[in-house]
Motif scaffolding. Structure first.
Motif, PDB file in Angstrom:
ATOM      1  N   ILE A 198       0.842  -1.203   0.000  1.00 17.84           N
ATOM      2  CA  ILE A 198       0.000   0.000   0.000  1.00 17.84           C
ATOM      3  C   ILE A 198       0.872   1.245   0.000  1.00 17.84           C
ATOM      4  N   ARG A 199       1.920   1.222   0.806  1.00 16.09           N
ATOM      5  CA  ARG A 199       2.793   2.407   0.894  1.00 16.09           C
ATOM      6  C   ARG A 199       3.599   2.601  -0.395  1.00 16.09           C
ATOM      7  N   GLU A 200       4.052   1.511  -1.010  1.00 15.65           N
ATOM      8  CA  GLU A 200       4.827   1.667  -2.243  1.00 15.65           C
ATOM      9  C   GLU A 200       3.950   2.088  -3.422  1.00 15.65           C
ATOM     10  N   PHE A 201       2.766   1.490  -3.520  1.00 14.62           N
ATOM     11  CA  PHE A 201       1.943   1.699  -4.713  1.00 14.62           C
ATOM     12  C   PHE A 201       0.810   2.690  -4.482  1.00 14.62           C
ATOM     13  N   LYS A 202       0.927   3.512  -3.449  1.00 12.95           N
ATOM     14  CA  LYS A 202      -0.168   4.390  -3.022  1.00 12.95           C
ATOM     15  C   LYS A 202      -0.743   5.236  -4.150  1.00 12.95           C
ATOM     16  N   ASP A 203       0.092   5.662  -5.073  1.00  9.45           N
ATOM     17  CA  ASP A 203      -0.384   6.532  -6.154  1.00  9.45           C
ATOM     18  C   ASP A 203      -1.011   5.756  -7.307  1.00  9.45           C
ATOM     19  N   ARG A 204      -0.961   4.427  -7.225  1.00 12.64           N
ATOM     20  CA  ARG A 204      -1.469   3.613  -8.340  1.00 12.64           C
ATOM     21  C   ARG A 204      -2.579   2.654  -7.893  1.00 12.64           C
ATOM     22  N   ILE A 205      -3.054   2.802  -6.661  1.00 10.98           N
ATOM     23  CA  ILE A 205      -4.154   1.970  -6.181  1.00 10.98           C
ATOM     24  C   ILE A 205      -5.459   2.718  -6.443  1.00 10.98           C
ATOM     25  N   ALA A 206      -6.213   2.249  -7.430  1.00 12.17           N
ATOM     26  CA  ALA A 206      -7.488   2.886  -7.750  1.00 12.17           C
ATOM     27  C   ALA A 206      -8.643   2.276  -6.969  1.00 12.17           C
ATOM     28  N   PHE A 207      -8.442   1.040  -6.508  1.00 10.95           N
ATOM     29  CA  PHE A 207      -9.529   0.286  -5.895  1.00 10.95           C
ATOM     30  C   PHE A 207      -8.916  -0.650  -4.869  1.00 10.95           C
ATOM     31  N   ALA A 208      -9.528  -0.752  -3.706  1.00 15.55           N
ATOM     32  CA  ALA A 208      -9.014  -1.622  -2.642  1.00 15.55           C
ATOM     33  C   ALA A 208     -10.078  -2.630  -2.229  1.00 15.55           C
ATOM     34  N   HIS A 209      -9.706  -3.899  -2.205  1.00 16.39           N
ATOM     35  CA  HIS A 209     -10.520  -4.939  -1.598  1.00 16.39           C
ATOM     36  C   HIS A 209      -9.893  -5.225  -0.240  1.00 16.39           C
ATOM     37  N   ILE A 210     -10.608  -4.928   0.824  1.00 16.59           N
ATOM     38  CA  ILE A 210     -10.029  -5.048   2.163  1.00 16.59           C
ATOM     39  C   ILE A 210     -10.769  -6.157   2.906  1.00 16.59           C
ATOM     40  N   ARG A 211     -10.096  -7.276   3.091  1.00 20.52           N
ATOM     41  CA  ARG A 211     -10.708  -8.395   3.802  1.00 20.52           C
ATOM     42  C   ARG A 211      -9.639  -9.226   4.480  1.00 20.52           C
ATOM     43  N   ASN A 212     -10.092 -10.059   5.411  1.00 15.00           N
ATOM     44  CA  ASN A 212      -9.189 -10.919   6.166  1.00 15.00           C
ATOM     45  C   ASN A 212      -9.334 -12.361   5.693  1.00 15.00           C
TER      46      ASN A 212
END
Length: 365
Positions: free
Chosen positions: A260-274
């Motif tokens: 997330i920190r490296e690609f922060k400028d290229r993440i258009a969409f996040a799937h956040i799950r465990n």
């Protein structure tokens, strides 16, 4: 962070737009025309029909998941150029209703794979489950026979024609390597990203799920190094990613907060799950709570917060709880709980930051 919710349409989803609207902080749905086969142009009249329905519910439709890539593009066949042109026409039509992100994947033959859609957890709920040894020992030809013998066999999110053409697809991919797949992806991106930029729609690739080879098929969007390689193929903000913590997280060597920190400028969409990963390589979907799985959701959300993530996010798969009858992984209750858990973490960071800022300003004065 702009929270959205996956919705499969009124005829294919047990969850209504009215119920989605009642989840705090949700501003839109992630939709698709699931009845349009991969490779065909999405008709503008059908897109506008979906828009009218979603607009009437007071929700946005900024994110599409998925405009699927035809296998001929992945295979690099001469026919790919026509399918790429069809993809461009779909982008044109989606731009007319102000879609901003297309989530897609480049996985050969299969999308996500699970061995049991309703594995029971200790609390009595059920969830999507992956038994590694069972997949490792699958004979593709036996799988083809099983599907051929049952014309009603389906998988969530899959087009039936893909399932029932597996025999031909396995044969087509027999000699395709990872390098071949990279070249075919680069060809696609070189053609499509400039066109997507012109229409202000980001192409956000979803990682392979799970992120390792399946039945001898190549898989390439599997790790931090490979995502970096993908983004460098066409170094353009419109060549972006859907960072799925669950898909990547089943390989515990993948450091999701670092990505997330490296690609922060290229993440258009996040799937956040465990997800809970077992020592033998099996894994199961869990609640979003950190304690229930193998991923530190607090650190994942913290990374999004500290990088000032303003893209779209959704809770992704959920358990089946409280006797809900729903599409596997896509019920209302557990995903709504997941959203509130994610907002709770986010709000804590936000309020802590505001309090520290106020204290610092008071100290300066």
């Amino acid at each position: 962070m702009r929270m959205v919710f996956r919705w499969f349409g009124k005829d294919n989803d047990s969850v209504s737009l009215e119920h989605i609207k009642q989840i705090p902080g949700v501003e839109g749905v992630v939709w698709a025309l699931h009845d349009v086969p991969a490779g065909e142009v999405w008709p503008l009249d059908k897109i506008k029909e979906q828009k009218a329905e979603i607009d009437a519910a007071g929700l946005r439709m900024d994110v599409v998941e998925s405009v699927n890539i035809h296998e001929d593009i992945k295979l690099g066949l001469p026919s790919r150029d026509q399918y790429i042109e069809n993809y461009k026409r779909t982008i044109e039509n989606l731009a007319k209703v102000n879609v901003k992100v297309i989530c897609y994947n480049f996985m050969p033959v299969f999308d996500w794979i699970r061995t049991n859609l309703f594995e029971k957890l200790e609390d009595g709920s059920t969830a999507l489950f992956y038994e590694k040894s069972k997949v490792d020992n699958i004979d593709p030809l036996e799988l083809v026979k099983k599907i051929s013998a049952n014309p009603d066999y389906t998988m969530p999110g899959w087009e039936p024609e893909r399932l029932h053409s597996l025999s031909n697809l396995f044969e087509a991919y027999k000699n395709v390597t990872n390098d071949d797949l990279w070249r075919n992806l680069e060809y696609f991106l070189n053609e499509i990203i400039p066109f997507a930029r012109e229409h202000d729609i980001k192409l956000a690739i979803h990682p392979d799920d799970p992120p390792w080879p399946i039945m001898g098929l190549p898989r390439i969007i599997t790790s931090q190094d490979n995502i970096r390689k993908l983004l460098n193929l066409v170094d353009d903000p419109y060549n972006s990613i859907t960072l799925c913590s669950g898909a990547l997280g089943v390989n515990l060597e993948n450091d999701i907060p670092a990505m997330i920190r490296e690609f922060k400028d290229r993440i258009a969409f996040a799937h956040i799950r465990n997800v809970k990963v077992y020592e033998n390589g099996d894994f199961i979907e869990t609640s979003h709570r950190s304690e229930d799985g193998s991923l530190n959701m607090n650190e994942i959300v913290k990374a999004y917060y500290e990088t000032d993530f303003k893209g779209y996010a959704r809770p992704d798969h959920g358990r089946h709880i409280w006797e809900e009858q729903c599409r596997p992984g896509y019920g209302l209750y557990d995903r709504a709980l997941g959203i509130m858990y994610l907002w709770g973490i986010w709000d804590t960071f936000q309020r802590t930051n505001l309090r520290e800022k106020a204290l610092n300003e008071s100290f300066v004065r």
